[in-house]
Design a protein around this motif. Structure first.
Motif, PDB file in Angstrom:
ATOM      1  N   UNK A  78       0.851  -1.166   0.000  1.00  0.00           N
ATOM      2  CA  UNK A  78       0.000   0.000   0.000  1.00  0.00           C
ATOM      3  C   UNK A  78       0.899   1.232   0.000  1.00  0.00           C
ATOM      4  N   UNK A  79       0.566   2.201  -0.802  1.00  0.00           N
ATOM      5  CA  UNK A  79       1.267   3.477  -0.810  1.00  0.00           C
ATOM      6  C   UNK A  79       0.254   4.604  -0.685  1.00  0.00           C
ATOM      7  N   UNK A  80       0.711   5.730  -0.216  1.00  0.00           N
ATOM      8  CA  UNK A  80      -0.131   6.922  -0.132  1.00  0.00           C
ATOM      9  C   UNK A  80       0.636   8.066  -0.776  1.00  0.00           C
ATOM     10  N   UNK A  81      -0.093   9.066  -1.237  1.00  0.00           N
ATOM     11  CA  UNK A  81       0.517  10.250  -1.830  1.00  0.00           C
ATOM     12  C   UNK A  81       0.207  11.467  -0.972  1.00  0.00           C
ATOM     13  N   UNK A  82       1.116  12.411  -1.027  1.00  0.00           N
ATOM     14  CA  UNK A  82       0.856  13.679  -0.358  1.00  0.00           C
ATOM     15  C   UNK A  82      -0.029  14.529  -1.260  1.00  0.00           C
ATOM     16  N   UNK A  83      -0.750  15.452  -0.638  1.00  0.00           N
ATOM     17  CA  UNK A  83      -1.555  16.415  -1.397  1.00  0.00           C
ATOM     18  C   UNK A  83      -1.544  17.727  -0.636  1.00  0.00           C
ATOM     19  N   UNK A  84      -1.729  18.807  -1.347  1.00  0.00           N
ATOM     20  CA  UNK A  84      -1.714  20.133  -0.731  1.00  0.00           C
ATOM     21  C   UNK A  84      -3.126  20.516  -0.327  1.00  0.00           C
ATOM     22  N   UNK A 105      -7.928   3.616   6.037  1.00  0.00           N
ATOM     23  CA  UNK A 105      -9.018   3.278   6.965  1.00  0.00           C
ATOM     24  C   UNK A 105      -8.710   2.009   7.756  1.00  0.00           C
ATOM     25  N   UNK A 106      -7.937   1.093   7.173  1.00  0.00           N
ATOM     26  CA  UNK A 106      -7.603  -0.166   7.862  1.00  0.00           C
ATOM     27  C   UNK A 106      -6.802   0.060   9.147  1.00  0.00           C
ATOM     28  N   UNK A 107      -6.223   1.240   9.298  1.00  0.00           N
ATOM     29  CA  UNK A 107      -5.455   1.534  10.503  1.00  0.00           C
ATOM     30  C   UNK A 107      -6.364   1.806  11.696  1.00  0.00           C
ATOM     31  N   UNK A 108      -7.649   1.994  11.445  1.00  0.00           N
ATOM     32  CA  UNK A 108      -8.635   2.225  12.504  1.00  0.00           C
ATOM     33  C   UNK A 108      -8.249   3.378  13.441  1.00  0.00           C
TER      34      UNK A 108
END
Length: 80
Positions: free
Chosen positions: A1-7, A18-21
């Motif tokens: 799983x990867x995530x991107x930054x956004x401004x 969401x899986x991190x609860x």
């Protein structure tokens, strides 16, 4: 799983899966180390801040809590 930054406004946001609860409005302290690794540490309340005159050593003695004398971490905070 990867995530991107956004401004968003003047901030850069990272989405937490969401899986991190993780609950809404959870507080974290952001930390970045010398290698650029970003960590988010949960903010914990200081139990002693509400009563700064609380004497933990006295409470331990009053309750007659035994001490085996073996240090396992940084318990030795009373020594000067």
């Amino acid at each position: 799983m990867t995530v991107k930054t956004r401004k968003q406004g003047n901030s850069i946001m990272v989405t937490i899966p969401a899986e991190f609860n993780i609950g809404v409005n959870a507080e974290y302290e952001p930390i970045i180390d010398a290698n650029g690794v970003i960590s988010f540490m949960p903010v914990r309340s200081n139990l002693f801040k509400q009563n700064p005159d609380y004497d933990l050593r006295k409470a331990i003695n009053d309750e007659k809590i035994p001490d085996n004398g073996n240090l396992v971490g940084k318990e030795d905070f009373w020594h000067e």
